[in-house]
Design an enzyme around this catalytic site. Sequence first.
Site, PDB file in Angstrom:
ATOM      1  N   HIS A 181       3.861  -3.470  24.783  1.00  9.58           N
ATOM      2  CA  HIS A 181       3.983  -4.862  24.333  1.00  9.58           C
ATOM      3  C   HIS A 181       3.089  -5.784  25.154  1.00  9.58           C
ATOM      4  O   HIS A 181       2.300  -6.569  24.600  1.00  9.58           O
ATOM      5  CB  HIS A 181       5.443  -5.295  24.459  1.00  9.58           C
ATOM      6  CG  HIS A 181       5.737  -6.666  23.953  1.00  9.58           C
ATOM      7  ND1 HIS A 181       6.410  -6.898  22.770  1.00  9.58           N
ATOM      8  CD2 HIS A 181       5.473  -7.899  24.467  1.00  9.58           C
ATOM      9  CE1 HIS A 181       6.526  -8.202  22.574  1.00  9.58           C
ATOM     10  NE2 HIS A 181       5.973  -8.830  23.603  1.00  9.58           N
ATOM     11  N   GLU A 182       3.180  -5.677  26.467  1.00  9.39           N
ATOM     12  CA  GLU A 182       2.409  -6.576  27.324  1.00  9.39           C
ATOM     13  C   GLU A 182       0.912  -6.285  27.242  1.00  9.39           C
ATOM     14  O   GLU A 182       0.090  -7.211  27.246  1.00  9.39           O
ATOM     15  CB  GLU A 182       2.894  -6.476  28.772  1.00  9.39           C
ATOM     16  CG  GLU A 182       4.360  -6.857  28.977  1.00  9.39           C
ATOM     17  CD  GLU A 182       4.717  -8.220  28.406  1.00  9.39           C
ATOM     18  OE1 GLU A 182       3.873  -9.132  28.432  1.00  9.39           O
ATOM     19  OE2 GLU A 182       5.842  -8.358  27.903  1.00  9.39           O
ATOM     20  N   HIS A 193      -0.738  -7.926  24.242  1.00  7.14           N
ATOM     21  CA  HIS A 193      -0.924  -9.382  24.342  1.00  7.14           C
ATOM     22  C   HIS A 193      -2.331  -9.757  24.819  1.00  7.14           C
ATOM     23  O   HIS A 193      -2.748 -10.904  24.628  1.00  7.14           O
ATOM     24  CB  HIS A 193       0.105  -9.990  25.289  1.00  7.14           C
ATOM     25  CG  HIS A 193       1.381 -10.382  24.618  1.00  7.14           C
ATOM     26  ND1 HIS A 193       1.426 -11.110  23.455  1.00  7.14           N
ATOM     27  CD2 HIS A 193       2.682 -10.166  24.982  1.00  7.14           C
ATOM     28  CE1 HIS A 193       2.688 -11.321  23.111  1.00  7.14           C
ATOM     29  NE2 HIS A 193       3.462 -10.749  24.016  1.00  7.14           N
ATOM     30  N   GLU A 205       3.888 -12.744  19.271  1.00  2.88           N
ATOM     31  CA  GLU A 205       5.023 -11.859  19.483  1.00  2.88           C
ATOM     32  C   GLU A 205       5.256 -10.872  18.347  1.00  2.88           C
ATOM     33  O   GLU A 205       5.689  -9.741  18.583  1.00  2.88           O
ATOM     34  CB  GLU A 205       6.286 -12.683  19.756  1.00  2.88           C
ATOM     35  CG  GLU A 205       6.163 -13.629  20.944  1.00  2.88           C
ATOM     36  CD  GLU A 205       5.810 -12.935  22.260  1.00  2.88           C
ATOM     37  OE1 GLU A 205       5.862 -11.686  22.314  1.00  2.88           O
ATOM     38  OE2 GLU A 205       5.475 -13.629  23.232  1.00  2.88           O
ATOM     39  N   TYR A 230      10.337 -11.888  16.816  1.00  3.46           N
ATOM     40  CA  TYR A 230       9.514 -10.746  17.202  1.00  3.46           C
ATOM     41  C   TYR A 230       9.613  -9.637  16.148  1.00  3.46           C
ATOM     42  O   TYR A 230       8.608  -9.112  15.664  1.00  3.46           O
ATOM     43  CB  TYR A 230       9.967 -10.178  18.550  1.00  3.46           C
ATOM     44  CG  TYR A 230       9.746 -11.034  19.762  1.00  3.46           C
ATOM     45  CD1 TYR A 230      10.120 -12.375  19.793  1.00  3.46           C
ATOM     46  CD2 TYR A 230       9.183 -10.492  20.914  1.00  3.46           C
ATOM     47  CE1 TYR A 230       9.929 -13.141  20.926  1.00  3.46           C
ATOM     48  CE2 TYR A 230       8.992 -11.257  22.052  1.00  3.46           C
ATOM     49  CZ  TYR A 230       9.370 -12.587  22.053  1.00  3.46           C
ATOM     50  OH  TYR A 230       9.180 -13.351  23.177  1.00  3.46           O
TER      51      TYR A 230
END
Length: 456
Positions: A297-298, A301, A320, A373
Site C-alpha cells: 500500500h505505502e 503511493h 487511497e 479505500y
Amino acid sequence: MIGHDKGRPGAESAGDPYVPNHGNGGYQVTWYELDLDYRVSSNRLTGKATIRATATQSLSRFSLDLTGLRVSKVFVNGRRGARYVHRGHKLHITPVVDIAEGADFVVDVHYSGNPAPVDSPWGELGWEELTEGVIVASQPTGAATWFPCNDHPSDKAHYKLTVTTDSPYQVIANGRLVSRRTKASRTTWVYDQTAPMATYLATVQIGRYDVLELASSPVVQRAVLPVAQIKDFRSDFGRQRDMMKLFCKLFGPYPFGSYTVVVTDDPLEIPLEAQGISVFGSNHVDGRRGSERLVAHELSHQWFGNSLTPSRWQDIWLNEGFACYAEWLWSEESGGLSAVQQISKAHSRLAGLPQDLVISDPGPELMFDDRLYKRGAITLHVLREQLGDDAFFELLRAWTRAHRHGSVTAVEFRALAASSATDADAVQAIFSAWLDSAALPPLQRTARRRRGRLRR
C-alpha cells in the site's frame, strides 16, 4: 488558487472546502529552502525558511501557514521593514513594496520553538517526538507545525532541507542526500528534492537508526531502522523488491530517484507515506509478514498520491482507492487471494456497513474512512473488468505518464478512462454508480466468478 487584490484583505485559504482554513491564495511557491537546527533532548527547533514564489495577482499582503512556533524576523526580497502578524496558524505578511502580478518574490522567515503535533479531525498531525527522535506525519494539514508554507496539495514545489542535530542520530528527509558533515557533537544533513512535492509529503525523520541497503535495481531501495529490528525486517519486507518490479510493470516507471523505508522504535497506529519515503512503526515488523499488504500500500503511493497528487482533498480516492487496489494486485501476484476474492470479501463487509458515503465527495470527516479505500479499489476492478487487462493497465500507465510529478483531479481520470474505452458510456456508468452514489452497487456475476490472475 484564490488570490487577493491589492488593497483588500487576503484570502487566507486555498479555497478548498475540505480544509477551509489551510493553504493561501495569491501566489504559487516554486522553492522551499529550510535550514533547521534541532535539539533532541529539549525538543527545540530553530529554523530559517527561504520561500521563492510567483504572485498570481497583485499582492499588498499575503499569508503563510505556521502553527505553534514563534517568528522573530521576516524579510521580503531581502528587505527589512516587512510588517507581519502571527495569529493562530496564519502568518500575515505586508511587504514594504506591493508585489506585482506575475512577479517572482522571496520571503525569509526566521522562527523557533518547541514543535508539537496539532489536533485535527483526523488525529494528531505534524512534528512529533518519539522515545528517541522525531516523526513527521503531516497529511493532510500538519506541515505548518515545522515550517511556514502554503499548506495545500495543489501547490507543489522544489525543496532543499538542511537539518543539524545531535550526531548519534540519523536524519532522513525527502530527496537525495547531498552532504553530511560532522562538527564536534553535531551533524548537518542536506537533502535535495528536485521533483515537485506537496507540503503534506515533506518530512524529517530522526532516530538512532542503522542503514540497510535493500536493492540497487530496478530502483535503489534502503531501510533505516533500529538494529534490533533488522532480522524481522528482512522477513517482513523481503518481497518489497518484487513488489517494486510488479508496480513498475503495471503503473509505469518509479517516479523518484530512490525509495527509503523508515521503521521507528515506537509503535504507530498506521504507516504513512512521504515523497520517496514510507514510515512504519515497530508494531509493523513481526517477522511473519503480518503487515505485508501495508508494505504494498505505502509503496504504491509513490505513484498515486506522491507523483500524482490530488489538486483538492475531495479527490482523495485517487490516492487511497488506487493504493488499496495495489494491495490486492500484489496479493494476486504473490500467490495470495486473487483480486476477485479480495473484492468479494470487501464487498460483503461494505454491504453490512452504513451506506452514507459518496466516494467522489466523502466530506472532510470521512475522507480517510476505510469504506472509501475499499470501494475506490472495487471501482478500479470493475473498470478493469470492463476494459480488459491490457487496456486497463495501459490506462494506468498513461495516467501516471501524462501527470508525472503533477496535480490531478478525478474528473481528469474519468475522462481519460472514458477515452480509452470502446464503450465510453459504460465506463461513465461505472463511475456514476460506484463513485457518485451512496448506495453500494451489486457485484456483477463476471466479477464474482472470475478467478484469473495477472498475465506475466
